[in-house]
Design a protein around this motif. Structure first.
Motif, mmCIF file in Angstrom:
data_model
loop_
_atom_site.group_PDB
_atom_site.id
_atom_site.type_symbol
_atom_site.label_atom_id
_atom_site.label_comp_id
_atom_site.label_asym_id
_atom_site.label_seq_id
_atom_site.Cartn_x
_atom_site.Cartn_y
_atom_site.Cartn_z
ATOM 1 N N GLU A 134 -6.101 4.212 3.232
ATOM 2 C CA GLU A 134 -6.575 3.057 2.453
ATOM 3 C C GLU A 134 -8.024 2.732 2.814
ATOM 4 O OE1 GLU A 134 -5.431 1.302 -0.078
ATOM 5 O OE2 GLU A 134 -3.663 2.590 -0.182
ATOM 6 N N ARG A 135 -8.360 2.840 4.104
ATOM 7 C CA ARG A 135 -9.743 2.580 4.559
ATOM 8 C C ARG A 135 -10.699 3.593 3.930
ATOM 9 N NH1 ARG A 135 -13.801 -0.479 6.026
ATOM 10 N NH2 ARG A 135 -14.986 0.221 7.810
ATOM 11 N N LEU A 136 -10.298 4.865 3.892
ATOM 12 C CA LEU A 136 -11.114 5.906 3.272
ATOM 13 C C LEU A 136 -11.344 5.589 1.798
ATOM 14 C CD1 LEU A 136 -12.508 8.688 3.293
ATOM 15 C CD2 LEU A 136 -10.254 9.724 2.905
ATOM 16 N N ILE A 137 -10.290 5.187 1.104
ATOM 17 C CA ILE A 137 -10.399 4.856 -0.327
ATOM 18 C C ILE A 137 -11.329 3.665 -0.524
ATOM 19 C CG2 ILE A 137 -9.121 3.989 -2.334
ATOM 20 C CD1 ILE A 137 -6.702 5.639 -1.246
ATOM 21 N N GLN A 138 -11.183 2.635 0.315
ATOM 22 C CA GLN A 138 -12.038 1.441 0.194
ATOM 23 C C GLN A 138 -13.517 1.778 0.409
ATOM 24 O OE1 GLN A 138 -10.401 -1.326 3.015
ATOM 25 N NE2 GLN A 138 -8.535 -1.657 1.812
ATOM 26 N N LEU A 139 -13.781 2.641 1.387
ATOM 27 C CA LEU A 139 -15.173 3.025 1.651
ATOM 28 C C LEU A 139 -15.738 3.858 0.504
ATOM 29 C CD1 LEU A 139 -14.984 3.845 5.460
ATOM 30 C CD2 LEU A 139 -16.218 1.954 4.395
ATOM 31 N N LEU A 140 -14.951 4.784 -0.016
ATOM 32 C CA LEU A 140 -15.404 5.605 -1.147
ATOM 33 C C LEU A 140 -15.651 4.740 -2.376
ATOM 34 C CD1 LEU A 140 -13.082 8.726 -0.759
ATOM 35 C CD2 LEU A 140 -15.568 8.679 -0.475
ATOM 36 N N ALA A 141 -14.846 3.703 -2.564
ATOM 37 C CA ALA A 141 -14.991 2.829 -3.736
ATOM 38 C C ALA A 141 -16.299 2.043 -3.708
ATOM 39 C CB ALA A 141 -13.802 1.871 -3.828
ATOM 40 N N ARG A 142 -16.935 1.950 -2.540
ATOM 41 C CA ARG A 142 -18.224 1.246 -2.440
ATOM 42 C C ARG A 142 -19.385 2.084 -2.950
ATOM 43 N NH1 ARG A 142 -18.281 -1.455 3.585
ATOM 44 N NH2 ARG A 142 -16.342 -2.616 3.419
ATOM 45 N N LEU A 143 -19.172 3.388 -3.115
ATOM 46 C CA LEU A 143 -20.248 4.267 -3.569
ATOM 47 C C LEU A 143 -20.543 4.022 -5.038
ATOM 48 C CD1 LEU A 143 -19.136 7.584 -1.835
ATOM 49 C CD2 LEU A 143 -20.979 6.066 -1.142
ATOM 50 N N PRO A 144 -21.819 4.140 -5.442
ATOM 51 C CA PRO A 144 -22.167 3.931 -6.850
ATOM 52 C C PRO A 144 -21.443 4.923 -7.746
ATOM 53 C CG PRO A 144 -24.147 4.331 -5.514
ATOM 54 C CD PRO A 144 -22.973 4.466 -4.615
ATOM 55 N N GLY A 145 -20.897 4.438 -8.831
ATOM 56 C CA GLY A 145 -20.227 5.303 -9.795
ATOM 57 C C GLY A 145 -18.766 5.566 -9.481
ATOM 58 N N LEU A 146 -18.290 5.071 -8.335
ATOM 59 C CA LEU A 146 -16.883 5.258 -7.985
ATOM 60 C C LEU A 146 -16.173 3.912 -7.970
ATOM 61 C CD1 LEU A 146 -16.753 7.844 -5.057
ATOM 62 C CD2 LEU A 146 -16.338 8.235 -7.459
ATOM 63 N N PRO A 184 -12.114 2.010 -7.897
ATOM 64 C CA PRO A 184 -10.897 2.256 -7.105
ATOM 65 C C PRO A 184 -10.138 3.518 -7.522
ATOM 66 C CG PRO A 184 -11.039 -0.050 -7.751
ATOM 67 C CD PRO A 184 -12.152 0.660 -8.454
ATOM 68 N N ARG A 185 -10.025 3.758 -8.826
ATOM 69 C CA ARG A 185 -9.275 4.926 -9.302
ATOM 70 C C ARG A 185 -9.991 6.223 -8.925
ATOM 71 N NH1 ARG A 185 -7.386 4.673 -15.321
ATOM 72 N NH2 ARG A 185 -5.980 3.184 -14.369
ATOM 73 N N SER A 186 -11.314 6.293 -9.165
ATOM 74 C CA SER A 186 -12.084 7.492 -8.801
ATOM 75 C C SER A 186 -12.079 7.694 -7.293
ATOM 76 C CB SER A 186 -13.525 7.369 -9.292
ATOM 77 O OG SER A 186 -13.562 7.252 -10.686
ATOM 78 N N ALA A 187 -12.122 6.603 -6.537
ATOM 79 C CA ALA A 187 -12.108 6.695 -5.070
ATOM 80 C C ALA A 187 -10.783 7.272 -4.583
ATOM 81 C CB ALA A 187 -12.356 5.323 -4.457
ATOM 82 N N ARG A 188 -9.682 6.876 -5.213
ATOM 83 C CA ARG A 188 -8.377 7.433 -4.835
ATOM 84 C C ARG A 188 -8.336 8.936 -5.102
ATOM 85 N NH1 ARG A 188 -6.426 2.469 -6.670
ATOM 86 N NH2 ARG A 188 -6.083 3.240 -8.789
ATOM 87 N N ARG A 189 -8.843 9.338 -6.275
ATOM 88 C CA ARG A 189 -8.862 10.769 -6.605
ATOM 89 C C ARG A 189 -9.719 11.550 -5.607
ATOM 90 N NH1 ARG A 189 -8.978 9.207 -12.208
ATOM 91 N NH2 ARG A 189 -11.219 9.482 -12.261
ATOM 92 N N ASN A 248 0.837 -1.197 0.000
ATOM 93 C CA ASN A 248 0.000 0.000 0.000
ATOM 94 C C ASN A 248 0.872 1.247 0.000
ATOM 95 O OD1 ASN A 248 -2.318 -1.497 0.046
ATOM 96 N ND2 ASN A 248 -2.522 -1.469 2.270
ATOM 97 N N ILE A 249 0.508 2.212 -0.811
ATOM 98 C CA ILE A 249 1.267 3.461 -0.904
ATOM 99 C C ILE A 249 0.969 4.336 0.306
ATOM 100 C CG2 ILE A 249 1.579 5.561 -2.273
ATOM 101 C CD1 ILE A 249 0.833 3.836 -4.722
ATOM 102 N N ALA A 250 -0.281 4.358 0.747
ATOM 103 C CA ALA A 250 -0.712 5.214 1.853
ATOM 104 C C ALA A 250 -0.899 4.390 3.117
ATOM 105 C CB ALA A 250 -2.008 5.914 1.471
ATOM 106 N N GLY A 251 -1.058 5.089 4.240
ATOM 107 C CA GLY A 251 -1.286 4.421 5.511
ATOM 108 C C GLY A 251 -2.655 3.747 5.555
ATOM 109 N N PRO A 252 -2.886 2.914 6.582
ATOM 110 C CA PRO A 252 -4.145 2.151 6.654
ATOM 111 C C PRO A 252 -5.386 3.035 6.755
ATOM 112 C CG PRO A 252 -2.856 1.910 8.683
ATOM 113 C CD PRO A 252 -1.979 2.593 7.680
ATOM 114 N N LEU A 270 -7.934 11.781 -2.218
ATOM 115 C CA LEU A 270 -6.852 12.776 -2.259
ATOM 116 C C LEU A 270 -7.410 14.201 -2.209
ATOM 117 C CD1 LEU A 270 -4.374 11.204 -4.836
ATOM 118 C CD2 LEU A 270 -3.938 11.676 -2.412
ATOM 119 N N HIS A 271 -8.503 14.423 -2.926
ATOM 120 C CA HIS A 271 -9.128 15.758 -2.936
ATOM 121 C C HIS A 271 -9.653 16.115 -1.539
ATOM 122 C CE1 HIS A 271 -11.000 19.277 -4.711
ATOM 123 N NE2 HIS A 271 -12.116 18.963 -4.067
#
Length: 200
Positions: free
Chosen positions: A10-22, A24-29, A3-7, A32-33
């Motif tokens: 990574e947890r924030l990215i994983q949770l965002l990736a569960r949203l419709p339309g997002l 893994p790549r969109s969740a990372r962006r 993992n590039i970032a801390g846990p 970061l924003h």
């Protein structure tokens, strides 16, 4: 590769990736924003989500979501109680409200009948709909369900259930959208438009 970032990130990215339309790549962006705008975005978003978790309830009358039960739409005495608009989801209800055409009351089914997905009448808010109609006062039920096979199956099933009551059942017209060009429409939409044609 680790993992590039801390846990926590990574947890924030994983949770965002569960949203419709997002994905893994969109969740990372998005993550970061949010992190870059911690003070103006991340903090207020976290607060808003906490309030939503603690205060938002499902309306026991219509199935809408609000901070009160009954919801503000059901509690509004200016709403026309003789017309009941049946929708599949709260998102559909919000879309109709944004259009601002109706001043009716609503009923959210919570989905559509879909035998292949294991969604039968008991999984939907259909019994409560029949109960509302059986109480009297409703003259028209507008079935504002999606123009899918499951949506149309649901509309037909509800129409059959409501047939013993003196209530008019209608559905949304299907066809050419406002501003639409015929050349860009699919055959199913054109066929529906031709069948639903009106006098000028």
């Amino acid at each position: 590769m680790g993992n590039i970032a801390g846990p926590e990130i990574e947890r924030l990215i994983q949770l965002l990736a569960r949203l419709p339309g997002l994905g893994p790549r969109s969740a990372r962006r998005a993550a970061l924003h949010l992190i870059r705008k911690r003070e103006e975005l991340l903090g207020p978003l976290a607060d808003a989500m906490r309030v939503a978790r603690d205060r938002i309830v499902t309306c026991s009358v219509c199935g809408n979501i609000d901070t009160s039960d009954p919801c503000s739409l059901c509690a509004d005495p200016r709403r026309d109680g003789t017309t009941l608009v049946v929708v599949e989801t709260v998102g559909d209800l919000w879309a109709l409200e944004r259009a601002g055409v109706l001043n009716a009351r609503y009923h959210v089914l919570g989905g559509a009948l879909s035998p292949l997905d294991g969604v039968g009448p008991d999984e939907l808010n259909i019994g409560a709909l029949v109960g509302r109609v059986a109480e009297g006062g409703v003259k028209e039920v507008i079935l504002a369900v999606n123009a899918t096979v499951d949506g149309q199956t649901t509309a037909h099933y509800i129409t059959e259930l409501l047939s013993p009551y003196k209530v008019k059942c209608t559905r949304l017209a299907h066809g050419v959208p406002v501003g639409g060009e015929l050349d860009y429409l699919d055959e199913g939409t054109l066929a529906a438009a031709l069948k639903s044609r009106i006098d000028l």
